[in-house]
Design a protein around this motif. Structure first.
Motif, PDB file in Angstrom:
ATOM      1  N   SER A 117      -2.757  -8.088  -0.557  1.00 26.59           N
ATOM      2  CA  SER A 117      -3.501  -7.405  -1.606  1.00 26.59           C
ATOM      3  C   SER A 117      -2.654  -7.169  -2.834  1.00 26.59           C
ATOM      4  O   SER A 117      -1.431  -7.273  -2.791  1.00 26.59           O
ATOM      5  N   CYS A 118      -3.347  -6.833  -3.894  1.00 25.93           N
ATOM      6  CA  CYS A 118      -2.709  -6.578  -5.168  1.00 25.93           C
ATOM      7  C   CYS A 118      -3.373  -5.366  -5.794  1.00 25.93           C
ATOM      8  O   CYS A 118      -4.606  -5.237  -5.739  1.00 25.93           O
ATOM      9  N   TRP A 119      -2.574  -4.462  -6.342  1.00 25.80           N
ATOM     10  CA  TRP A 119      -3.155  -3.296  -6.987  1.00 25.80           C
ATOM     11  C   TRP A 119      -2.310  -2.879  -8.173  1.00 25.80           C
ATOM     12  O   TRP A 119      -1.132  -3.235  -8.260  1.00 25.80           O
ATOM     13  N   ALA A 125       1.918  -5.796  -4.978  1.00 25.85           N
ATOM     14  CA  ALA A 125       1.261  -6.684  -4.029  1.00 25.85           C
ATOM     15  C   ALA A 125       1.994  -6.564  -2.705  1.00 25.85           C
ATOM     16  O   ALA A 125       3.214  -6.329  -2.678  1.00 25.85           O
ATOM     17  N   ALA A 126       1.252  -6.689  -1.618  1.00 22.39           N
ATOM     18  CA  ALA A 126       1.886  -6.588  -0.309  1.00 22.39           C
ATOM     19  C   ALA A 126       1.237  -7.552   0.657  1.00 22.39           C
ATOM     20  O   ALA A 126       0.091  -7.970   0.476  1.00 22.39           O
ATOM     21  N   ARG A 127       2.016  -7.885   1.694  1.00 26.53           N
ATOM     22  CA  ARG A 127       1.578  -8.855   2.694  1.00 26.53           C
ATOM     23  C   ARG A 127       1.903  -8.287   4.058  1.00 26.53           C
ATOM     24  O   ARG A 127       3.016  -7.829   4.303  1.00 26.53           O
ATOM     25  N   GLU A 131       7.466 -12.384   2.070  1.00 22.09           N
ATOM     26  CA  GLU A 131       7.416 -12.354   3.529  1.00 22.09           C
ATOM     27  C   GLU A 131       6.382 -11.354   4.030  1.00 22.09           C
ATOM     28  O   GLU A 131       6.115 -10.340   3.380  1.00 22.09           O
ATOM     29  N   SER A 132       5.871 -11.624   5.184  1.00 20.21           N
ATOM     30  CA  SER A 132       4.986 -10.652   5.815  1.00 20.21           C
ATOM     31  C   SER A 132       5.783  -9.376   6.075  1.00 20.21           C
ATOM     32  O   SER A 132       6.952  -9.423   6.454  1.00 20.21           O
TER      33      SER A 132
END
Lengths: 282, 282, 282, 282
Positions: free
Chosen positions: A187-189, A197-199, A236-237
């Protein structure tokens, strides 16, 4: 699964991400490559930041490629920070209120992922949204709920920990009341100044997340916009990135740990960071 | 290029062609196989015949798969004769008036194909439409113009020769004022009693056209609805078929010859037929 | 506030209520007379019962008068039982999922009214919807929530008491957590066999409700479809009517009393009736 | 009949004309006062000029008040020159390509009026559009045709005479092939630098046209945006105004005379005046 792209940098026409690249977001809406669903045509949306504090949001239910208004806006609107999204529904209806980005005040949010078994415990997820934010619950997607829950956890004060806590809560609900895959999240915020952004995923299949540093800004995407080998860096996750003023900060995004330490989580944890990567575009 | 399917026979729910088959029209709107464009999501339409003489037309600009109204209607509407179409725009806008089927009175028409260089002589094509029919010219597609010109040539009296003449006229215009490929044509039209379809091209690349006889009726399609080997019969380029009361008549569809003999072309030439194939559904 | 009309009787084209009358539903969408909002153009919908047990639902966000698909369907679709609605939003978005009628299985429901302060306690209203029905909560209106709560209270077994209980519950919530006017309600619901409608308000301003017996059926409306003096009978506030096989039964619809006796409320209370009016269309 | 408003001056948010005034364009879309049709809800549109030479166009088929995207854009988009329009169809379909403003290159155009008997000679009107512009003929309205014909007459070189000639031609066609009222016309057009508007009718019922000078710019409207007595100046029938850099020039707009003198009409008659209101170019 959906596809999205975001920009932070010098003012850029939206079309420079949405329409122009070889593998632009519109091209991805027809032929996504690293995505379970190759067609992402169940609506689209864009949010951009201009003179006002709040973003301007344009979204609708048609495929991105067939909306003449979107093509007009993408050609004419320029912004330093913007988010754009093409949607592939995982079940909820193709109505505008289910399209990304979602917004609350200054904050915008777009998501690619899923919450396992969401349909079975949606009422309980909705119930996690504070009354004060419930008026923003206009659609039925897991993405909108996740965002509002993160807002309730203090997204505006602690953008990353609040999101991480929301992800962890919903992952926990999926484990106890839903099913595998419990949580997949890319996602991106943004608040118009910093782009986050995070994964993350409960399993090893986290949705893809990349960014690239240009001379005049940074783009974050769910899938590279062109075949520039080595230019697109994979996040990376279990990691997040934060982009501001040409600087990319990378940090860990562990829903369980971050959330459990809520209260004493250092604000701006992405400024501190063990093992953080910093890369300037200057 | 577009995809379409039609039915003539016992009353059938629209969804039995549109939604249910392995390679249904909705499936083709995402993943067409024998089509230049695999995604046919620039609108859809259906026309069915009920108690009234005129057909009921439902069409709109969204992808067929994402329109809940279409899914409702396909599930609930039953008809003995119906036409359904999913569109891939070859340039004209995705507005309802550019979606197929087109109708005039009792007649409905849907098309897959193109007229070479159409954009360059559209005004002159429009000018071939009689004043009395010009009110029906609400969109900008070559398909709508072709249909209205055929209506002007007497489609209701001579359904096949009138269509053939229109095809020949526009092919001639393409040869003199447009460009290659001059004419590619795989269309279906009906007055609610007989279902006509024809296949033709100026070159050897005529769009595909198939039909299949079931126990209770006949389906005509631009692409088979399933992998039933031997069941789907290909209509040759330069041929038409006419389906009525469970009988398929096949005849030649030579735009130049048919049209040049206009005036003394035997009505219902497809009932007479030298070398015609007739196959009943029992 | 919205406008609606329903039919139970001999098969009738939808347009005979929606389009044709002097003060048809489409006319009301532009110029409603006994309504706070004269323009009811924030979407429309229709549900009709055919061969299947479930109704066919067509609804969308445009004004009823400007949707060519609606005009086509209204001209061609005939049904013995149907419901039609034009919407004037009281705040929630104009998206399809907020348009009436709402459906669950065989049941359809449309509403004209409001719940005072709904925005302030919507989360708690949503929470009254059982998990098994929560997948049907796709929009954000009070109407949809009211219907789903009534379904949860056993609408299919006790169509009137279940609805009355839902009305009472939400009226109570409005009294304690919302504001005046607590409840205004003029709704219609059906399983395809019986058509129910009820009128109620916490104050003396219940939305209007009328019915009329024709030779071949009965129409229930929020506002008369023409100026036929004496033909349109007003349903009193606090009453419901049930129409089946040409018979109208009228009974009391007291949310508090009916609901408080839940459990021992006689099923089909409207068949028993003290002071009930019965009028056949013979 | 339709309603429209335009701005030339200091950069202004679109909502300052579209949403905010007491009798804003959105308010007029529900309750126009000096208009045959009080509801103007058959689509809307806006064109604004930014950094590019061409305008950005946003238009769609819903009522202006119910489109959340329009409200977003009106709140966030600022421009020095913009045109906005709400439509009441006089017969042609409510599709995007029939909504105003229409554009060709730098030029935008919006119209309120009618051409008597247009339906009967539309083919011949279409035939007046040059081939080079025919690709822009995507809808079916008289307004779009009028604009394209004016473009063909050299709108970009002689903005007023070309428009006047087009009006005269179509008025002549209406006199010989159509019916009364032959021509009613109150339109606005721009190249992003100068804003033109003209008022004319074959009879004494020319659609209304007003303008108002503010401290920071000039607004031209089909109907005043508020009740500021004396502030709104009516443009006489048979006149045009041109607004540029805070200067309003008023001149005669006599279709027959202007057009007949084509060639020696002083270009830029509106370039003369200094000061605020200048009238009389004859």
């Amino acid at each position: 699964m959906c596809r999205w792209a975001a920009w932070s940098g010098a003012p850029k026409y939206l079309e420079e991400l949405i329409c122009d690249p070889q593998h632009s977001l519109i091209e991805q809406s027809r032929h996504a490559l690293s995505c379970k669903t190759s067609v992402n045509a169940d609506g689209f949306g864009a949010a951009w930041y201009g003179e006002r504090l709040t973003p301007c949001v344009y979204k609708d239910v048609r495929p991105a490629w067939s909306d003449p208004n979107l093509l007009q806006l993408a050609h004419h609107v320029k912004a330093s920070v913007f988010l754009a999204h093409v949607r592939a529904s995982t079940g909820t209806a193709t109505v505008r209120d289910n399209c990304h980005p979602f917004t609350v005040g200054r904050w915008s949010f777009m998501h690619n992922g899923q919450i396992g078994g969401y349909d079975h415990f949606r009422r309980r997820i909705d119930n996690l949204i504070p009354d004060a934010l419930y008026a923003h619950r206009t659609g039925a997607t897991d993405s909108e709920a996740l965002f509002l829950i993160a807002c309730g956890y203090g997204l505006s004060e602690e953008p990353v920990p609040a999101m991480a806590r929301a992800v962890r809560e919903l992952e926990d609900m999926a484990r106890t009341q839903g099913g595998a895959p419990f949580m997949r999240f890319a996602s991106c915020w943004s608040d118009g100044e910093t782009l986050y952004a995070a994964r993350y995923a409960s399993d090893h299949l986290a949705p893809t997340l990349y960014y690239r540093c240009y001379g005049d800004g940074i783009s974050i995407v769910s899938e590279p916009l062109d075949e520039a080998p080595g230019e697109w860096l994979e996040v990376e996750s279990g990691s997040f990135i934060a982009v501001r003023n040409g600087t990319v900060s990378v940090g860990r995004f562990f829903p369980d740990k971050v959330a459990s330490s809520k209260g004493n989580t250092p604000k701006g944890c992405f400024d501190v960071g063990r093992g953080f990567v910093e890369s300037g575009t200057g």
